[in-house]
Design a protein around this motif. Sequence first.
Motif, short mmCIF file in Angstrom:
data_model
loop_
_atom_site.label_atom_id
_atom_site.label_comp_id
_atom_site.label_asym_id
_atom_site.label_seq_id
_atom_site.Cartn_x
_atom_site.Cartn_y
_atom_site.Cartn_z
N TYR A 184 0.56 -0.82 0.37
CA TYR A 184 0.24 0.48 -0.31
C TYR A 184 0.97 1.24 -0.29
O TYR A 184 2.15 1.41 0.69
CB TYR A 184 -1.25 0.19 1.45
CG TYR A 184 -1.80 -1.36 1.30
CD1 TYR A 184 -3.30 -1.12 1.17
CD2 TYR A 184 -1.57 -2.24 2.79
CE1 TYR A 184 -3.77 -2.39 0.80
CE2 TYR A 184 -2.19 -3.34 2.58
CZ TYR A 184 -3.55 -3.90 1.40
OH TYR A 184 -3.86 -4.26 1.71
N GLU A 187 -7.14 -1.38 11.19
CA GLU A 187 -5.74 -0.52 11.40
C GLU A 187 -5.02 -1.82 12.33
O GLU A 187 -5.38 -2.32 12.42
CB GLU A 187 -6.33 0.26 13.01
CG GLU A 187 -5.66 1.37 13.55
CD GLU A 187 -5.97 1.80 14.49
OE1 GLU A 187 -5.73 1.93 15.71
OE2 GLU A 187 -6.89 2.14 14.74
N PHE A 239 -1.96 3.97 2.80
CA PHE A 239 -1.84 3.67 3.70
C PHE A 239 -1.60 5.60 4.95
O PHE A 239 -0.84 5.84 4.07
CB PHE A 239 -1.05 2.90 5.03
CG PHE A 239 0.85 2.99 4.84
CD1 PHE A 239 1.29 3.34 6.09
CD2 PHE A 239 0.74 3.17 3.69
CE1 PHE A 239 2.22 3.88 6.30
CE2 PHE A 239 2.39 3.09 3.81
CZ PHE A 239 3.15 3.87 4.67
N SER A 259 -13.59 8.26 1.31
CA SER A 259 -11.87 7.23 2.49
C SER A 259 -13.31 6.86 3.38
O SER A 259 -13.78 7.34 3.55
CB SER A 259 -11.20 7.90 2.28
OG SER A 259 -10.43 9.21 1.72
N ASN A 260 -12.52 5.15 3.34
CA ASN A 260 -12.94 4.23 4.21
C ASN A 260 -12.13 3.23 4.77
O ASN A 260 -11.37 3.37 4.33
CB ASN A 260 -14.18 3.14 3.68
CG ASN A 260 -15.40 3.93 2.83
OD1 ASN A 260 -16.08 4.41 3.67
ND2 ASN A 260 -15.54 3.64 1.41
N LYS A 261 -12.06 3.49 6.10
CA LYS A 261 -11.09 2.96 6.66
C LYS A 261 -11.03 1.50 6.57
O LYS A 261 -12.08 0.79 6.85
CB LYS A 261 -11.05 3.35 8.09
CG LYS A 261 -9.69 3.04 8.66
CD LYS A 261 -9.17 3.22 10.22
CE LYS A 261 -10.01 2.96 11.05
NZ LYS A 261 -9.97 3.44 12.45
N GLN A 262 -10.33 0.61 5.77
CA GLN A 262 -9.90 -0.53 5.96
C GLN A 262 -9.47 -1.76 7.02
O GLN A 262 -10.46 -3.12 7.80
CB GLN A 262 -9.60 -0.95 4.24
CG GLN A 262 -9.85 -2.34 3.88
CD GLN A 262 -9.32 -2.32 2.55
OE1 GLN A 262 -8.12 -1.97 2.76
NE2 GLN A 262 -9.73 -2.45 1.10
N LYS A 312 -9.70 4.60 -1.58
CA LYS A 312 -10.71 5.71 -2.23
C LYS A 312 -11.24 5.26 -4.03
O LYS A 312 -10.10 3.91 -4.41
CB LYS A 312 -9.51 6.38 -2.26
CG LYS A 312 -9.52 7.76 -1.78
CD LYS A 312 -8.77 8.48 -2.16
CE LYS A 312 -8.91 9.90 -1.36
NZ LYS A 312 -8.21 11.44 -1.89
N LYS A 319 -1.03 6.99 12.04
CA LYS A 319 -2.02 6.65 12.87
C LYS A 319 -1.76 7.96 13.77
O LYS A 319 -2.43 9.13 13.58
CB LYS A 319 -2.82 5.78 13.86
CG LYS A 319 -3.95 6.43 15.08
CD LYS A 319 -3.87 4.44 15.60
CE LYS A 319 -5.60 5.14 16.35
NZ LYS A 319 -5.42 3.78 17.38
N GLU A 370 -3.64 2.66 9.38
CA GLU A 370 -4.23 2.71 9.18
C GLU A 370 -4.45 2.27 7.44
O GLU A 370 -3.67 2.97 6.80
CB GLU A 370 -5.08 3.98 9.56
CG GLU A 370 -5.52 4.51 10.80
CD GLU A 370 -6.15 5.43 11.44
OE1 GLU A 370 -6.73 5.64 12.54
OE2 GLU A 370 -6.40 6.55 10.47
N ILE A 371 -4.84 1.29 6.93
CA ILE A 371 -5.14 1.16 5.50
C ILE A 371 -7.15 1.89 4.88
O ILE A 371 -7.85 1.16 5.63
CB ILE A 371 -4.77 0.14 5.10
CG1 ILE A 371 -3.84 -0.30 6.10
CG2 ILE A 371 -5.32 -0.70 3.94
CD1 ILE A 371 -3.15 -2.22 5.55
N TRP A 372 -6.49 2.63 3.94
CA TRP A 372 -7.99 3.08 3.47
C TRP A 372 -7.80 3.10 2.35
O TRP A 372 -6.87 2.51 1.44
CB TRP A 372 -7.98 4.97 3.57
CG TRP A 372 -7.74 5.40 5.34
CD1 TRP A 372 -6.59 5.13 6.26
CD2 TRP A 372 -8.97 5.98 6.12
NE1 TRP A 372 -6.96 5.84 7.15
CE2 TRP A 372 -8.67 5.94 7.70
CE3 TRP A 372 -9.98 5.89 5.19
CZ2 TRP A 372 -8.97 6.93 8.89
CZ3 TRP A 372 -10.79 6.93 6.46
CH2 TRP A 372 -10.18 7.13 7.77
#
Length: 424
Positions: free
Chosen positions: A91, A131, A104, A126-129, A120, A107, A116-118
């Motif tokens: 990522y 942590e 990513f 954006s959505n957090k996938q 798009k 944090k 944190e992996i996001w």
Amino acid sequence: MKFKIFYLLVGLCAWCGCHDEENLIASTEPEPFLSLPQGENPWDDRIMDLYRNMGIEIFYKFEPKDVYFNYTSGGWNELRNDTIANETQEYPYGSNPSFGLPFFVFKDSTKKDSIEIWVKNTLLPSNKQGEYPVGETLDEYGLPLVVNVEPDREEPSWAYVTTFRLLISKFTYKVECADSSYVDKQLDLLQDVFLNYYPSSLLREGLPPRIMLGKDLIMCNENGELIDTAYVLGPNNFILNYGNIAVDKLSEARKRSIKTSMNQWFVTDLVFDLIYTEVLNNSTWFELTDYDGMMEEQTGPTTFVGCVRMAQAYGWLSYYVDCDKKETWTNWTREMKMRNDLMSYLALIVAYSQEELLKLQTAQRVPGGTGTARWWAKNGIGRLSKSQDYSGLARKKYDALVDFLKTKNLDLAKAGEIFYVPES
């Protein structure tokens, strides 16, 4: 040449010296195994009583080889990391991510010890996938996960996170010896949820010869997930969990869940063929259902109407067996329908009290579905009530099977009643 003669003489002297001693004989004694009793405590007396009365060896002190080694295959069943999986994903750092590509961010940009992996895309924000702490951790399934963050040499302003999932062999497990002070309570649990409902002959036939009392039992299931489990069938033994303070924290609902799972597993898997043969050859139970008529049916009990009709016409409850597809139902042979019929009744008896089975229950819809209402396949509430068993044939079969099994010292209805709390 002189050196060769010298060594030859030394060798002869050594041989002569050995020859005067007794000949070495290979031992015919087996490797030492566990033996009873393991101590001189009240629970050891209780274990010996169970051994004398039921023929079952119960141990709370053991070594790894006693619970992990498979004497048949030579395998080792201990929970362990098998290999580094090929589930590797990179990522880019979130300062300039590609559009639609997961990226990513740290944090805490000052500590940089957690990412944190996001994700798009063009349609959603954006959505957090997920942590994850940097380094080795556990993922959302409880499996080992290694998170490495390294700078991109070509683009110093970027960094990449790479995750490696460590695979664990399925159906392996980890267990520790029980704390001896909890052995009595563990024996109470074992008898209450399982042993009390079967004759010793059937237990000896269906179970391995040893029961191990352990604690902190963890297993990797068929989905590759680590789970806390109440029991596991090892290669040479049956292992029970909760040999520590955890046994005091078990709720009545949890005990009931353990009871249902353990007894259903025993009667529908380990000793089912024995029970089926006994019912087939020594009772008239199968004569209560017209299996020839069932063989002419083109539609299995996969709908509300189908379930009610099967219960009414044949006393066939569509419980515990997989019959969700028409193709499955129509491909069953007569014997398969007989076996699945008995399997459902056995599983139903050990799971529910008679009060629950007779309780009026309205049909429910399949989760997320808008079609015809149906009975839950694995829900036995109300299965013997008039709402599902109009003719009373299912109730008749239930009573007949319970009565027959009692003649064989199998009080399965008692297993269904245990830990049930009637509604006030």
